[in-house]
Enzyme design. Structure first.
Site, PDB file in Angstrom:
ATOM      1  N   HIS A 120       0.801  -1.222   0.000  1.00 14.91           N
ATOM      2  CA  HIS A 120       0.000   0.000   0.000  1.00 14.91           C
ATOM      3  C   HIS A 120       0.834   1.271   0.000  1.00 14.91           C
ATOM      4  CE1 HIS A 120      -3.785   2.212   1.367  1.00 14.91           C
ATOM      5  NE2 HIS A 120      -4.150   1.498   0.314  1.00 14.91           N
ATOM      6  N   LYS A 158       2.879   4.451  -1.480  1.00 13.10           N
ATOM      7  CA  LYS A 158       2.655   5.280  -2.660  1.00 13.10           C
ATOM      8  C   LYS A 158       3.734   6.348  -2.692  1.00 13.10           C
ATOM      9  CE  LYS A 158      -2.190   4.475  -1.795  1.00 13.10           C
ATOM     10  NZ  LYS A 158      -2.638   4.435  -0.413  1.00 13.10           N
ATOM     11  N   ASP A 176      16.270   9.839  -9.408  1.00 16.72           N
ATOM     12  CA  ASP A 176      17.716  10.061  -9.338  1.00 16.72           C
ATOM     13  C   ASP A 176      18.262   9.955  -7.918  1.00 16.72           C
ATOM     14  OD1 ASP A 176      17.441  10.624 -12.044  1.00 16.72           O
ATOM     15  OD2 ASP A 176      17.227  12.775 -11.696  1.00 16.72           O
TER      16      ASP A 176
END
Length: 301
Positions: free
Chosen positions: A247, A249, A254
């Protein structure tokens, strides 16, 4: 020599230019599809096109600014582009000084930005503006009877975004478009084709892209993750455990900047759901999220 003469010289113009630089044509339609940094660079390279379509190009730039573009970073990109386009050391110096003149003019009229090498005894560097290149800093007046304030890190920013919002969505796309070497994505699901297109564009310009997602969401209608692997060679891994969710996100570009929050990379998240996100290039935060991605990538199949 006028300011316009100076800038003209930076593009190889003026009476001393041995040959006029041939500027490529750039249409407003193509310019509107470019991320901010590319738009600034290409519009400078194609300045006659920009001037010939001035209203359209100005509208494009205003949209970037309204979506939260960093004006200090824009100024740095302009200076770098003018310096690159200059034909000799004299013109390159003129380009840099022209940008400093414009910065001073903006500061005097609207509290804008000083180039770092231009100082005044009544001012001190106090607050950095968000620019990874750390080339420009904001200055604020300081009373002489007050002790000097600690100098902020000149290259650190923290920005907040909220959904539903097309401006916040455009900020995410610009974030993805700014990836130069690596893009690590760890999200519950991806169903928004606008985001998928930005990921594909990163892969095509040589960025090393990896995706971690939830195994159950991978099977959902509209999920783009398998398509990104099959059609564009972008590898992915899942938690491979139907008893729980992957879950997280977040995304790291870079190993230097992070986008994270409640926002699902879906059409519903973009257009309907109440979501919140922060974006930062704080080094400790970027390192922590990069490490978390590596741990999950090694853990998952």
């Amino acid at each position: 020599m006028s300011l316009s003469d100076i800038i003209s010289a930076c593009f190889g113009g003026g009476s001393n230019a041995s040959s006029e630089r041939q500027a490529p044509y750039l249409s407003a339609d193509d310019a509107a599809q470019m991320p901010l940094e590319v738009f600034v660079q290409r519009s400078l390279e194609s300045a006659p096109s920009a001037l010939g379509q001035s209203n359209a190009f100005c509208d494009i730039f205003r949209k970037h600014i309204k979506s939260g573009a960093n004006t200090a970073y824009v100024a740095q990109v302009v200076q770098d582009s003018l310096t690159r386009l200059a034909s000799n050391d004299t013109d390159r110096a003129a380009a840099q000084w022209a940008c400093q003149i414009l910065a001073l003019a903006a500061q005097s009229s609207a509290g804008g930005y000083y180039p770092p090498q231009v100082q005044d005894q009544n001012h001190s560097y106090a607050q950095a503006v968000a620019s990874d290149s750390a080339g420009w800093e904001m200055q604020q007046p300081q009373q002489h009877h007050k002790p000097p304030q600690p100098q902020a890190k000149s290259d650190v920013y923290v920005r907040s975004y909220f959904f539903p919002s097309e401006e916040s969505f455009n900020a995410l796309v610009q974030f993805l478009d700014s990836a130069q070497s690596s893009l690590d994505i760890c999200v519950f699901n991806i169903t928004d084709n606008g985001i998928a297109n930005a990921i594909i564009a990163a892969k095509r310009r040589g960025v090393d892209v990896r995706i971690i997602t939830d195994d159950e969401q991978l099977k959902c209608k509209g999920s783009d993750v398998e398509r990104l692997q099959e059609d564009h060679g972008i590898p992915f891994k899942t938690d491979n455990d139907p008893s729980k969710f992957m879950h997280s996100k977040f995304a790291v570009i870079d190993q230097r900047a992070v986008w994270c929050g409640s926002y699902n990379w879906t059409v519903a998240g973009r257009r309907y759901n109440n979501e919140s996100v922060i974006c930062t290039n704080d080094p400790e935060t970027a390192h922590a999220f990069s490490s978390e991605f590596s741990n999950l990538w090694n853990q998952f199949s």
